[in-house]
Design a protein around this motif. Sequence first.
Motif, PDB file in Angstrom:
ATOM      1  N   ARG A 288      38.088  25.557  45.778  1.00 36.05           N
ATOM      2  CA  ARG A 288      37.513  26.576  44.907  1.00 36.05           C
ATOM      3  C   ARG A 288      38.549  27.635  44.555  1.00 36.05           C
ATOM      4  O   ARG A 288      38.672  28.053  43.399  1.00 36.05           O
ATOM      5  N   ALA A 289      39.304  28.098  45.566  1.00 37.63           N
ATOM      6  CA  ALA A 289      40.319  29.124  45.317  1.00 37.63           C
ATOM      7  C   ALA A 289      41.413  28.596  44.395  1.00 37.63           C
ATOM      8  O   ALA A 289      41.829  29.272  43.452  1.00 37.63           O
TER       9      ALA A 289
ATOM     10  N   ASN B 264      41.252  26.416  42.136  1.00 39.30           N
ATOM     11  CA  ASN B 264      40.769  26.183  40.775  1.00 39.30           C
ATOM     12  C   ASN B 264      40.156  27.425  40.135  1.00 39.30           C
ATOM     13  O   ASN B 264      39.488  27.311  39.100  1.00 39.30           O
ATOM     14  N   GLU B 265      40.356  28.584  40.704  1.00 39.76           N
ATOM     15  CA  GLU B 265      39.809  29.812  40.133  1.00 39.76           C
ATOM     16  C   GLU B 265      40.367  30.030  38.732  1.00 39.76           C
ATOM     17  O   GLU B 265      41.572  29.852  38.483  1.00 39.76           O
ATOM     18  N   GLU B 266      39.507  30.415  37.788  1.00 43.32           N
ATOM     19  CA  GLU B 266      39.924  30.569  36.394  1.00 43.32           C
ATOM     20  C   GLU B 266      40.747  31.832  36.195  1.00 43.32           C
ATOM     21  O   GLU B 266      40.784  32.717  37.033  1.00 43.32           O
TER      22      GLU B 266
ATOM     23  N   ALA C 291      46.743  33.145  37.566  1.00 50.19           N
ATOM     24  CA  ALA C 291      46.906  32.535  38.893  1.00 50.19           C
ATOM     25  C   ALA C 291      48.384  32.403  39.219  1.00 50.19           C
ATOM     26  O   ALA C 291      49.232  32.338  38.328  1.00 50.19           O
TER      27      ALA C 291
ATOM     28  N   ASN D 167      44.206  35.396  40.522  1.00 51.71           N
ATOM     29  CA  ASN D 167      42.789  35.251  40.837  1.00 51.71           C
ATOM     30  C   ASN D 167      42.567  34.227  41.947  1.00 51.71           C
ATOM     31  O   ASN D 167      41.624  34.347  42.747  1.00 51.71           O
ATOM     32  N   ASP D 168      43.457  33.229  41.995  1.00 54.06           N
ATOM     33  CA  ASP D 168      43.367  32.248  43.080  1.00 54.06           C
ATOM     34  C   ASP D 168      43.654  32.902  44.426  1.00 54.06           C
ATOM     35  O   ASP D 168      43.012  32.602  45.439  1.00 54.06           O
TER      36      ASP D 168
ATOM     37  N   MET E  90      40.570  34.929  45.651  1.00 59.96           N
ATOM     38  CA  MET E  90      39.539  34.104  46.279  1.00 59.96           C
ATOM     39  C   MET E  90      39.993  33.612  47.648  1.00 59.96           C
ATOM     40  O   MET E  90      39.199  33.592  48.607  1.00 59.96           O
TER      41      MET E  90
ATOM     42  N   LEU F  59      33.107  34.989  50.423  1.00 60.61           N
ATOM     43  CA  LEU F  59      32.957  35.839  49.247  1.00 60.61           C
ATOM     44  C   LEU F  59      31.922  36.940  49.468  1.00 60.61           C
ATOM     45  O   LEU F  59      32.170  38.112  49.149  1.00 60.61           O
TER      46      LEU F  59
ATOM     47  N   THR G  60      33.119  40.533  41.927  1.00 56.34           N
ATOM     48  CA  THR G  60      34.137  39.507  42.172  1.00 56.34           C
ATOM     49  C   THR G  60      35.321  40.181  42.853  1.00 56.34           C
ATOM     50  O   THR G  60      35.543  41.380  42.663  1.00 56.34           O
TER      51      THR G  60
ATOM     52  N   SER H 107      38.386  39.404  42.163  1.00 54.69           N
ATOM     53  CA  SER H 107      39.503  39.292  41.227  1.00 54.69           C
ATOM     54  C   SER H 107      39.408  40.246  40.054  1.00 54.69           C
ATOM     55  O   SER H 107      40.414  40.550  39.409  1.00 54.69           O
TER      56      SER H 107
END
Length: 397
Positions: free
Chosen positions: A131-132, A134-136, A139, A163-164, A167, A176, A199, A201
């Motif tokens: 998940r981390a 692939n954070e949008e 990065a 952002n990665d 997370m 989270l 969030t 990020s």
Amino acid sequence: MGIKHVAPVGVLLAATALLGAPAQARVADAPAAAGSPDLRTGAVPVAARHEKEPVGGSRLGGRGLILPGGVKAPPKTAAKSYVIADAETGEVLAAKDAHGRYLPASTLKALTALTLIPKLDKKLKITPSRRAVNEEGSAVGLVPKPLYTVEDLFKALMLVSGNDCAMALAEANGGLATTLADMNAEARRLQAFDTVAKTPSGLDKPGQSSSAYDLALIARAGLANADFRRYISTKTDKFPAPKGYYEIGNHNKLLWRYKGMIGVKNGWTSKALGSFVGAAKRDGHTVIVSIMRHDGYFWEEVADLLDWGFANRGKVVPVGQLVDPVPEPAPLPTGPAASAPPAAPALPAPVSAQDPAAATRPADEGVPVVYYALGVVLLGGLTWLMYGLRGRSRRAR
């Protein structure tokens, strides 16, 4: 017979309730301490959110330009909101819509770092989750391998706005939900009541917000932390990769362009537009500038606002104040003191020892007159009770 004895008991109960009423009213009517949030939940009392005076001073509640008298206005900026403040004194030198709530974008990462730096071991090895990785959004390019320390992730968080990394750090802090609760509790501790983190990020999410005033508060608190200050002022660094490392550079362009720039954080999303909070030091003094909702290229405008701050700090009457964090609660007593019974409440002095004029004073001075009236009622009730008992005794003979 029964009625004769019920009346005195009722008088006694009523007198007892009335005697207790003034003390209960004083507790209930006492105003709650303003800005005293529950640090465990991050909840803000309603009274603290809707105070008559905005946090930092009444003038900061204005939506337009807020200036000290007798000085030239700061240079124009396209930002919808900004704050210029003296970091040492906390004096707000000028502002525009200081408490206006806007999407913070990646400037929220300053709160993420400030919250998590004391909680995580810098040397701890981290394996980012899928998940981390692939954070949008922006990065640093994490891979799900144990290549990184917490220190590496903090650097990439603040230099390249990863952002990665945000997370991955949240996951290292217990997940989270835990991290967001911690971030919001930290915001309340700082009295940054305009800030709500949804969030780690800064990616846009409904309900997330901050203000130029809060960003300045967060930056000021961060500057007092040596690790935070080191991360935000780093221009370039090496970042681990599966085969060696690669170089990362700080996105804060003023680190290269503005004399004395310390750093902090910039941000942008299509909904939030541009935001920035930064600090610079010259001649032993530090000035903080925060802006929100800028629709263009803001670097030169921020530099001009910093120049205005240095030119006017210490010379103008401030328009507000960056408040200090909420004091930490005193630790609970331990050992014998913790188990000792509470001290007995102090008894009132005898009437003869009090001021003879007290009985004639208004109810809000000295001992209230109602106490004396209630004493008479109580004495009458007791007399009635004794009279009834004597009559009953005579008839029983």
